[in-house]
Design a protein around this motif. Structure first.
Motif, PDB file in Angstrom:
ATOM      1  N   ARG A  49      -2.564  -3.005  14.604  1.00 31.07           N
ATOM      2  CA  ARG A  49      -3.442  -3.724  13.668  1.00 31.07           C
ATOM      3  C   ARG A  49      -4.898  -3.315  13.886  1.00 31.07           C
ATOM      4  O   ARG A  49      -5.647  -3.108  12.919  1.00 31.07           O
ATOM      5  CB  ARG A  49      -3.285  -5.228  13.846  1.00 31.07           C
ATOM      6  N   ALA A  50      -5.307  -3.181  15.147  1.00 33.17           N
ATOM      7  CA  ALA A  50      -6.685  -2.785  15.440  1.00 33.17           C
ATOM      8  C   ALA A  50      -6.972  -1.381  14.915  1.00 33.17           C
ATOM      9  O   ALA A  50      -8.050  -1.124  14.357  1.00 33.17           O
ATOM     10  CB  ALA A  50      -6.932  -2.848  16.947  1.00 33.17           C
ATOM     11  N   ALA A  51      -6.008  -0.456  15.076  1.00 27.28           N
ATOM     12  CA  ALA A  51      -6.203   0.908  14.583  1.00 27.28           C
ATOM     13  C   ALA A  51      -6.269   0.944  13.060  1.00 27.28           C
ATOM     14  O   ALA A  51      -7.050   1.701  12.472  1.00 27.28           O
ATOM     15  CB  ALA A  51      -5.070   1.805  15.082  1.00 27.28           C
ATOM     16  N   LEU A  52      -5.439   0.104  12.402  1.00 26.79           N
ATOM     17  CA  LEU A  52      -5.475   0.021  10.934  1.00 26.79           C
ATOM     18  C   LEU A  52      -6.807  -0.544  10.461  1.00 26.79           C
ATOM     19  O   LEU A  52      -7.394  -0.075   9.473  1.00 26.79           O
ATOM     20  CB  LEU A  52      -4.325  -0.844  10.432  1.00 26.79           C
ATOM     21  N   THR A  53      -7.304  -1.542  11.159  1.00 23.84           N
ATOM     22  CA  THR A  53      -8.563  -2.180  10.790  1.00 23.84           C
ATOM     23  C   THR A  53      -9.731  -1.212  10.917  1.00 23.84           C
ATOM     24  O   THR A  53     -10.683  -1.254  10.127  1.00 23.84           O
ATOM     25  CB  THR A  53      -8.817  -3.419  11.676  1.00 23.84           C
ATOM     26  N   GLU A  54      -9.675  -0.333  11.929  1.00 26.72           N
ATOM     27  CA  GLU A  54     -10.761   0.631  12.146  1.00 26.72           C
ATOM     28  C   GLU A  54     -10.764   1.745  11.110  1.00 26.72           C
ATOM     29  O   GLU A  54     -11.738   2.492  10.996  1.00 26.72           O
ATOM     30  CB  GLU A  54     -10.642   1.235  13.546  1.00 26.72           C
ATOM     31  N   SER A  55      -9.686   1.873  10.352  1.00 22.29           N
ATOM     32  CA  SER A  55      -9.619   2.905   9.326  1.00 22.29           C
ATOM     33  C   SER A  55     -10.626   2.618   8.216  1.00 22.29           C
ATOM     34  O   SER A  55     -10.944   1.463   7.916  1.00 22.29           O
ATOM     35  CB  SER A  55      -8.203   2.973   8.742  1.00 22.29           C
ATOM     36  N   THR A  56     -11.122   3.673   7.597  1.00 24.52           N
ATOM     37  CA  THR A  56     -12.063   3.505   6.477  1.00 24.52           C
ATOM     38  C   THR A  56     -11.345   3.377   5.147  1.00 24.52           C
ATOM     39  O   THR A  56     -11.971   3.160   4.112  1.00 24.52           O
ATOM     40  CB  THR A  56     -13.021   4.722   6.416  1.00 24.52           C
ATOM     41  N   SER A  57     -10.014   3.498   5.185  1.00 22.50           N
ATOM     42  CA  SER A  57      -9.229   3.432   3.953  1.00 22.50           C
ATOM     43  C   SER A  57      -8.784   1.992   3.689  1.00 22.50           C
ATOM     44  O   SER A  57      -8.142   1.363   4.532  1.00 22.50           O
ATOM     45  CB  SER A  57      -7.998   4.347   4.049  1.00 22.50           C
ATOM     46  N   ALA A  58      -9.106   1.517   2.505  1.00 19.25           N
ATOM     47  CA  ALA A  58      -8.689   0.159   2.122  1.00 19.25           C
ATOM     48  C   ALA A  58      -7.171   0.075   2.049  1.00 19.25           C
ATOM     49  O   ALA A  58      -6.569  -0.958   2.380  1.00 19.25           O
ATOM     50  CB  ALA A  58      -9.313  -0.218   0.780  1.00 19.25           C
ATOM     51  N   GLN A  59      -6.537   1.162   1.649  1.00 20.60           N
ATOM     52  CA  GLN A  59      -5.076   1.180   1.544  1.00 20.60           C
ATOM     53  C   GLN A  59      -4.436   1.036   2.916  1.00 20.60           C
ATOM     54  O   GLN A  59      -3.451   0.301   3.082  1.00 20.60           O
ATOM     55  CB  GLN A  59      -4.630   2.486   0.872  1.00 20.60           C
ATOM     56  N   LEU A  60      -5.003   1.697   3.910  1.00 13.32           N
ATOM     57  CA  LEU A  60      -4.464   1.590   5.265  1.00 13.32           C
ATOM     58  C   LEU A  60      -4.734   0.209   5.858  1.00 13.32           C
ATOM     59  O   LEU A  60      -3.902  -0.338   6.588  1.00 13.32           O
ATOM     60  CB  LEU A  60      -5.071   2.672   6.159  1.00 13.32           C
ATOM     61  N   LYS A  61      -5.878  -0.361   5.554  1.00 13.02           N
ATOM     62  CA  LYS A  61      -6.188  -1.695   6.059  1.00 13.02           C
ATOM     63  C   LYS A  61      -5.182  -2.733   5.576  1.00 13.02           C
ATOM     64  O   LYS A  61      -4.946  -3.745   6.236  1.00 13.02           O
ATOM     65  CB  LYS A  61      -7.593  -2.107   5.626  1.00 13.02           C
ATOM     66  N   ALA A  62      -4.554  -2.429   4.414  1.00 19.75           N
ATOM     67  CA  ALA A  62      -3.605  -3.376   3.821  1.00 19.75           C
ATOM     68  C   ALA A  62      -2.176  -3.180   4.325  1.00 19.75           C
ATOM     69  O   ALA A  62      -1.281  -3.958   3.976  1.00 19.75           O
ATOM     70  CB  ALA A  62      -3.646  -3.250   2.294  1.00 19.75           C
ATOM     71  N   VAL A  63      -1.933  -2.152   5.157  1.00 17.52           N
ATOM     72  CA  VAL A  63      -0.589  -1.873   5.659  1.00 17.52           C
ATOM     73  C   VAL A  63      -0.146  -2.987   6.594  1.00 17.52           C
ATOM     74  O   VAL A  63      -0.936  -3.506   7.394  1.00 17.52           O
ATOM     75  CB  VAL A  63      -0.554  -0.505   6.376  1.00 17.52           C
ATOM     76  N   ASP A  64       1.119  -3.350   6.499  1.00 20.21           N
ATOM     77  CA  ASP A  64       1.690  -4.378   7.367  1.00 20.21           C
ATOM     78  C   ASP A  64       1.765  -3.826   8.799  1.00 20.21           C
ATOM     79  O   ASP A  64       2.497  -2.867   9.078  1.00 20.21           O
ATOM     80  CB  ASP A  64       3.095  -4.752   6.880  1.00 20.21           C
ATOM     81  N   ALA A  65       1.006  -4.441   9.727  1.00 28.99           N
ATOM     82  CA  ALA A  65       0.917  -3.952  11.109  1.00 28.99           C
ATOM     83  C   ALA A  65       2.259  -4.018  11.817  1.00 28.99           C
ATOM     84  O   ALA A  65       2.593  -3.132  12.628  1.00 28.99           O
ATOM     85  CB  ALA A  65      -0.136  -4.740  11.877  1.00 28.99           C
ATOM     86  N   LYS A  66       3.057  -5.051  11.511  1.00 26.94           N
ATOM     87  CA  LYS A  66       4.350  -5.191  12.174  1.00 26.94           C
ATOM     88  C   LYS A  66       5.286  -4.055  11.789  1.00 26.94           C
ATOM     89  O   LYS A  66       5.991  -3.492  12.639  1.00 26.94           O
ATOM     90  CB  LYS A  66       4.966  -6.549  11.831  1.00 26.94           C
ATOM     91  N   LYS A  67       5.294  -3.717  10.497  1.00 24.48           N
ATOM     92  CA  LYS A  67       6.158  -2.628  10.033  1.00 24.48           C
ATOM     93  C   LYS A  67       5.687  -1.281  10.616  1.00 24.48           C
ATOM     94  O   LYS A  67       6.504  -0.444  11.010  1.00 24.48           O
ATOM     95  CB  LYS A  67       6.157  -2.578   8.512  1.00 24.48           C
ATOM     96  N   ALA A  68       4.374  -1.097  10.666  1.00 27.72           N
ATOM     97  CA  ALA A  68       3.832   0.149  11.228  1.00 27.72           C
ATOM     98  C   ALA A  68       4.170   0.263  12.710  1.00 27.72           C
ATOM     99  O   ALA A  68       4.513   1.342  13.206  1.00 27.72           O
ATOM    100  CB  ALA A  68       2.332   0.217  11.001  1.00 27.72           C
ATOM    101  N   GLN A  69       4.091  -0.874  13.411  1.00 28.58           N
ATOM    102  CA  GLN A  69       4.422  -0.855  14.827  1.00 28.58           C
ATOM    103  C   GLN A  69       5.886  -0.504  15.037  1.00 28.58           C
ATOM    104  O   GLN A  69       6.242   0.256  15.950  1.00 28.58           O
ATOM    105  CB  GLN A  69       4.103  -2.217  15.453  1.00 28.58           C
ATOM    106  N   GLY A  70       6.758  -1.018  14.192  1.00 23.83           N
ATOM    107  CA  GLY A  70       8.181  -0.694  14.275  1.00 23.83           C
ATOM    108  C   GLY A  70       8.433   0.782  14.032  1.00 23.83           C
ATOM    109  O   GLY A  70       9.303   1.395  14.673  1.00 23.83           O
ATOM    110  N   MET A  71       7.659   1.352  13.085  1.00 24.69           N
ATOM    111  CA  MET A  71       7.794   2.784  12.817  1.00 24.69           C
ATOM    112  C   MET A  71       7.426   3.612  14.050  1.00 24.69           C
ATOM    113  O   MET A  71       8.147   4.532  14.449  1.00 24.69           O
ATOM    114  CB  MET A  71       6.892   3.177  11.637  1.00 24.69           C
TER     115      MET A  71
END
Length: 338
Positions: free
Chosen positions: A185-207
């Motif tokens: 979630r912290a890495a997604l938040t640091e992204s400059t992309s609004a699309q990435l900021k909206a990614v579900d952190a739990k699903k990304a972590q599972g990936m």
């Protein structure tokens, strides 16, 4: 001034010998009385050691008494280890000495441990070996001065103990610590992309957990390179000397590559000595941006190729060398993911 008088006199003598038929013995006696170039070995040392070779360095100073410059092609070297001939060579580096000047030049010569092993039958049982170098400085003399020989040969005998090294480098206990949901979630938040900021952190972590466990991912949520997720990695660099020379150092600067991909770089001082084996414990991190297809294949198969480069300084016994010497290496092999 005295030398200039001699130079003028021998030049005139050469002319007279040509014009008036003077006997060469008279001319030779004048040439024999002439000053000759001199050479001194001002430094001889071990420059650096790797796990595969050792490099000596030495400084040769040549004094030229003539009013014309001298050019040397190099220095002839005859090397032996434990009285067994190793090889002969001429240093490729030549140098010039200005008229009536002095020039000091440095030369390096490298011996490979592989070549030494071929001539020393009990190499693995040795700790140190004696390397002898017969160096010959050949100084060509000016052709414009009649009666002088073609060159002056000045020999030097050098001797140095060297450590016996027969290395085996491996990587052990390689493992990664799975990133947590909050890490992602912290890495997604640091992204400059609004699309990435909206990614579900739990699903990304599972990936990421699946990728780092070598499991297939049916529908990737994001590409690993899309964010800068720091992934903790632990492994041991194991250096075993299969000969008897002790290798000891307190820290190591290193770079670590997986399947030719740069992964981590840093320094470790967590070093454990086990007889003739050194275990360097590494705790570091790499970015998810490094998770290329080639790197992910290692986690999928559980094995991969590594390259590790390192540099440090090590102390040899005072009787061998009175100062620390640089140790560097670049080794590769295969490893397993724990």
């Amino acid at each position: 001034m005295i030398f200039m008088r001699w130079f003028v006199s021998i030049a005139l003598a050469a002319v007279c010998a040509s014009c008036f038929g003077w006997e060469m013995p008279k001319l030779n006696k004048i040439a024999e009385a002439a000053p000759k170039p001199t050479a001194t070995m001002e430094r001889f040392d071990i420059k650096q050691i790797s796990l595969r070779d050792i490099t000596f360095t030495f400084d040769v100073a040549v004094h030229n008494p003539y009013p014309v410059a001298l050019t040397l092609d190099g220095v002839d070297l005859d090397l032996s280890v434990e009285k067994q001939p190793l090889f002969k060579t001429t240093t490729s580096k030549g140098f010039s000495v200005a008229a009536k000047g002095k020039q000091t030049s440095s030369f390096d010569v490298t011996l490979t441990y592989g070549s030494i092993m071929k001539i020393i039958a009990d190499y693995s049982a040795r700790d140190y070996l004696v390397c002898d170098i017969d160096a010959l400085v050949k100084i060509p003399l000016p052709k414009v001065i009649a009666g002088l020989p073609p060159s002056v040969n000045l020999p030097f005998k050098l001797s140095q103990k060297i450590p016996a090294i027969k290395p085996k480098v491996s990587i052990a206990n390689f493992a990664v610590t799975m990133p947590t949901e909050s890490d992602v979630r912290a890495a997604l938040t640091e992204s400059t992309s609004a699309q990435l900021k909206a990614v579900d952190a739990k699903k990304a972590q599972g990936m990421f957990a699946s990728l780092l466990s070598g499991k297939p991912v049916a529908a990737p949520v994001i590409k690993p390179a899309d964010i800068d997720l720091k992934i903790k990695v632990l492994f041991d660099i194991v250096l075993e000397n299969q000969a008897k020379a002790p290798i000891d150092f307190s820290s190591l600067s290193f770079q670590f590559f997986i399947n030719s991909n740069a992964m981590v770089a840093g320094e470790t001082s967590s070093i454990e000595k086990r007889g003739n084996t050194i275990v360097m414990h590494v705790v570091n991190e790499f970015s998810s941006k490094s998770l290329s297809t080639s790197v992910l294949s290692v986690f999928k198969s559980g094995t991969g190729a590594f390259t590790v480069t390192g540099s440090t300084t090590m102390d040899l016994p005072p009787a061998v060398l009175s100062h620390p010497v640089k140790l560097s290496f670049s080794e590769n092999g295969s490893f397993k993911v724990r």
